[in-house]
Design a protein around this motif. Structure first.
Motif, mmCIF file in Angstrom:
data_model
loop_
_atom_site.group_PDB
_atom_site.id
_atom_site.type_symbol
_atom_site.label_atom_id
_atom_site.label_comp_id
_atom_site.label_asym_id
_atom_site.label_seq_id
_atom_site.Cartn_x
_atom_site.Cartn_y
_atom_site.Cartn_z
ATOM 1 N N MET A 105 0.835 -1.207 0.000
ATOM 2 C CA MET A 105 0.000 0.000 0.000
ATOM 3 C C MET A 105 0.869 1.256 0.000
ATOM 4 S SD MET A 105 -2.955 -1.100 2.739
ATOM 5 C CE MET A 105 -3.614 0.571 2.750
ATOM 6 N N ASP A 106 1.940 1.224 -0.761
ATOM 7 C CA ASP A 106 2.898 2.322 -0.753
ATOM 8 C C ASP A 106 2.263 3.662 -1.097
ATOM 9 O OD1 ASP A 106 4.367 0.078 -0.449
ATOM 10 O OD2 ASP A 106 5.763 0.447 -2.094
ATOM 11 N N THR A 107 1.361 3.668 -2.083
ATOM 12 C CA THR A 107 0.818 4.936 -2.574
ATOM 13 C C THR A 107 -0.174 5.572 -1.602
ATOM 14 O OG1 THR A 107 -0.861 3.692 -3.802
ATOM 15 C CG2 THR A 107 1.144 4.323 -4.989
ATOM 16 N N ALA A 108 -0.515 4.886 -0.514
ATOM 17 C CA ALA A 108 -1.397 5.475 0.504
ATOM 18 C C ALA A 108 -0.605 6.213 1.578
ATOM 19 C CB ALA A 108 -2.264 4.395 1.145
ATOM 20 N N THR A 109 0.708 6.228 1.453
ATOM 21 C CA THR A 109 1.555 6.837 2.478
ATOM 22 C C THR A 109 1.261 8.321 2.653
ATOM 23 O OG1 THR A 109 3.333 5.244 2.099
ATOM 24 C CG2 THR A 109 3.932 7.325 3.149
ATOM 25 N N LEU A 110 1.223 9.044 1.550
ATOM 26 C CA LEU A 110 1.021 10.492 1.638
ATOM 27 C C LEU A 110 -0.361 10.845 2.177
ATOM 28 C CD1 LEU A 110 2.492 13.136 1.107
ATOM 29 C CD2 LEU A 110 1.458 13.189 -1.173
ATOM 30 N N ALA A 111 -1.355 10.006 1.925
ATOM 31 C CA ALA A 111 -2.692 10.246 2.470
ATOM 32 C C ALA A 111 -2.677 10.209 3.995
ATOM 33 C CB ALA A 111 -3.681 9.218 1.923
ATOM 34 N N VAL A 112 -1.933 9.263 4.564
ATOM 35 C CA VAL A 112 -1.818 9.182 6.021
ATOM 36 C C VAL A 112 -1.091 10.405 6.565
ATOM 37 C CG1 VAL A 112 -0.831 7.849 7.932
ATOM 38 C CG2 VAL A 112 -1.885 6.666 6.000
ATOM 39 N N VAL A 113 -0.030 10.813 5.887
ATOM 40 C CA VAL A 113 0.702 12.008 6.315
ATOM 41 C C VAL A 113 -0.211 13.233 6.280
ATOM 42 C CG1 VAL A 113 2.617 13.550 5.750
ATOM 43 C CG2 VAL A 113 2.913 11.076 5.558
ATOM 44 N N SER A 114 -0.983 13.380 5.227
ATOM 45 C CA SER A 114 -1.855 14.542 5.070
ATOM 46 C C SER A 114 -2.921 14.600 6.145
ATOM 47 C CB SER A 114 -2.500 14.508 3.678
ATOM 48 O OG SER A 114 -3.425 15.560 3.536
ATOM 49 N N VAL A 115 -3.640 13.496 6.349
ATOM 50 C CA VAL A 115 -4.711 13.481 7.351
ATOM 51 C C VAL A 115 -4.139 13.711 8.744
ATOM 52 C CG1 VAL A 115 -6.488 12.055 8.426
ATOM 53 C CG2 VAL A 115 -6.200 12.023 5.942
ATOM 54 N N SER A 116 -3.027 13.079 9.048
ATOM 55 C CA SER A 116 -2.425 13.222 10.378
ATOM 56 C C SER A 116 -1.945 14.641 10.631
ATOM 57 C CB SER A 116 -1.259 12.236 10.538
ATOM 58 O OG SER A 116 -1.689 10.909 10.367
ATOM 59 N N MET A 117 -1.295 15.239 9.644
ATOM 60 C CA MET A 117 -0.794 16.597 9.808
ATOM 61 C C MET A 117 -1.934 17.602 9.911
ATOM 62 S SD MET A 117 2.500 16.636 10.086
ATOM 63 C CE MET A 117 2.721 18.402 9.916
ATOM 64 N N CYS A 118 -2.992 17.422 9.121
ATOM 65 C CA CYS A 118 -4.086 18.397 9.115
ATOM 66 C C CYS A 118 -4.863 18.400 10.417
ATOM 67 C CB CYS A 118 -5.038 18.111 7.948
ATOM 68 S SG CYS A 118 -4.386 18.548 6.331
ATOM 69 N N SER A 119 -5.221 17.234 10.913
ATOM 70 C CA SER A 119 -6.146 17.168 12.041
ATOM 71 C C SER A 119 -5.469 16.988 13.394
ATOM 72 C CB SER A 119 -7.147 16.025 11.831
ATOM 73 O OG SER A 119 -6.466 14.782 11.727
ATOM 74 N N GLU A 120 -4.249 16.454 13.427
ATOM 75 C CA GLU A 120 -3.633 16.150 14.723
ATOM 76 C C GLU A 120 -2.244 16.750 14.896
ATOM 77 O OE1 GLU A 120 -4.872 14.778 17.378
ATOM 78 O OE2 GLU A 120 -6.811 14.412 16.435
ATOM 79 N N LEU A 121 -1.289 16.232 14.156
ATOM 80 C CA LEU A 121 0.101 16.592 14.420
ATOM 81 C C LEU A 121 0.400 18.058 14.141
ATOM 82 C CD1 LEU A 121 1.951 13.429 13.066
ATOM 83 C CD2 LEU A 121 1.425 14.023 15.422
ATOM 84 N N GLY A 122 -0.200 18.612 13.086
ATOM 85 C CA GLY A 122 0.045 20.012 12.767
ATOM 86 C C GLY A 122 -0.338 20.957 13.891
ATOM 87 N N PRO A 123 -1.614 20.981 14.286
ATOM 88 C CA PRO A 123 -2.010 21.908 15.364
ATOM 89 C C PRO A 123 -1.387 21.592 16.708
ATOM 90 C CG PRO A 123 -3.842 20.481 14.729
ATOM 91 C CD PRO A 123 -2.778 20.294 13.696
ATOM 92 N N VAL A 124 -1.250 20.309 17.050
ATOM 93 C CA VAL A 124 -0.725 19.953 18.377
ATOM 94 C C VAL A 124 0.747 20.325 18.505
ATOM 95 C CG1 VAL A 124 -0.192 18.039 19.937
ATOM 96 C CG2 VAL A 124 -2.405 18.127 18.794
ATOM 97 N N LEU A 125 1.568 19.930 17.547
ATOM 98 C CA LEU A 125 2.995 20.233 17.632
ATOM 99 C C LEU A 125 3.259 21.731 17.515
ATOM 100 C CD1 LEU A 125 4.550 17.287 15.588
ATOM 101 C CD2 LEU A 125 4.466 17.586 18.066
ATOM 102 N N THR A 126 2.489 22.416 16.678
ATOM 103 C CA THR A 126 2.640 23.868 16.592
ATOM 104 C C THR A 126 2.273 24.518 17.915
ATOM 105 O OG1 THR A 126 2.113 23.812 14.231
ATOM 106 C CG2 THR A 126 1.928 25.931 15.345
ATOM 107 N N GLY A 127 1.174 24.064 18.523
ATOM 108 C CA GLY A 127 0.778 24.601 19.822
ATOM 109 C C GLY A 127 1.832 24.366 20.889
ATOM 110 N N LEU A 128 2.433 23.180 20.889
ATOM 111 C CA LEU A 128 3.460 22.868 21.891
ATOM 112 C C LEU A 128 4.721 23.708 21.670
ATOM 113 C CD1 LEU A 128 3.150 18.972 22.108
ATOM 114 C CD2 LEU A 128 2.285 20.665 23.731
ATOM 115 N N MET A 129 5.122 23.883 20.420
ATOM 116 C CA MET A 129 6.301 24.701 20.131
ATOM 117 C C MET A 129 6.068 26.164 20.517
ATOM 118 S SD MET A 129 8.738 22.798 18.976
ATOM 119 C CE MET A 129 8.137 21.590 20.155
#
Length: 259
Positions: A79-103
């Motif tokens: 499922m190699d081509t689904a990699t970027l989809a996981v990165v996108s969803v994770s960054m948009c809804s979770e990792l992006g706002p949380v890590l930015t808030g912590l920094m």
């Protein structure tokens, strides 16, 4: 031991009450449009422009690591081509706002607590009151507005850079097909994921501003009090962001995905 626990609970409840009253005063001042907009612009520059390097580096390497780790697992099931989809969803809804808030909490929250705490220790806040200037209007509200405006923009930058870095790692280092990878990202990333991330960023900005201002305005005496307030501002705002993120994920996810 029981008395110590009871004393700690009473102090915690007292602090929560003071924070609630500070929040109420800040909201009342916002509704009456009392803040100095020159101070607001300076705080936006301090919070937003000067935090860009930290946020962009964090977003880029988070996207790269997430892309690599996702690829290593997805490659096992072809499922190699689904990699970027996981990165996108994770960054948009979770990792992006949380890590930015912590920094931002680590950089800006500490600076706010140290600055206002120093003003309290040197009795500058009392001097503001003698000049008929409300400390909440002059100190708290400009920082609150600036963080509400700057943190969503920083989060958007972090998301974009994280997805771009994940794409570069996946395509040029891990040899994932770029066309199908990009197509799957657009297919599985919904607008609700971006909306959730932006709402979280606004809430996290308020948390960083209010906790930092509260710790500064109610810090102890002397240099030790200012140092303790600075440390507590970072720790408490970070913990509050992580706890709030859980409840926001449950509530916003349920609301937006059922519309």
């Amino acid at each position: 031991m029981v008395s110590t626990g009871k004393q700690w609970l009473m102090e915690w409840l007292e602090g929560l009450g003071r924070l609630t009253l500070l929040t109420r005063e800040a909201i009342a001042s916002l509704l009456t449009l009392k803040p100095s907009w020159r101070d607001v612009l300076y705080q936006i520059y301090f919070v937003g422009v000067k935090s860009q390097s930290v946020v962009l580096i964090t977003g880029a390497f988070t996207g790269m690591v997430l892309g690599a780790q996702t690829y290593f697992q997805f490659h096992k099931v072809k499922m190699d081509t689904a990699t970027l989809a996981v990165v996108s969803v994770s960054m948009c809804s979770e990792l992006g706002p949380v890590l930015t808030g912590l920094m931002v909490a680590g950089r800006v929250g500490a600076a706010i607590a140290a600055e206002i705490g120093t003003m309290r220790v040197t009795e500058q806040i009392d001097a503001l009151r003698t000049l008929a200037t409300h400390p909440v209007d002059y100190l708290v509200v400009p920082r609150l507005i600036a963080l509400h405006l700057a943190l969503p923009l920083l989060t958007a930058e972090s998301i974009a850079v994280g997805i771009g870095a994940g794409y570069l790692v996946g395509v040029y280092l891990l040899d994932i097909d770029p066309t199908y990878s990009w197509s799957n990202m657009l297919k599985y990333t919904n607008s609700s994921d971006v909306i959730i991330g932006m709402i979280k960023a606004v809430v996290f900005g308020g948390i960083v501003a209010l906790v930092g201002c509260y710790k500064g305005m109610f810090c102890g005496e002397g240099a030790e009090g200012v140092g303790r307030a600075t440390t507590e501002a970072v720790v408490y705002s970070s913990i509050t962001i992580l706890i709030t993120n859980f409840f926001l994920t449950l509530s916003l996810g349920h609301i937006l995905h059922t519309l």
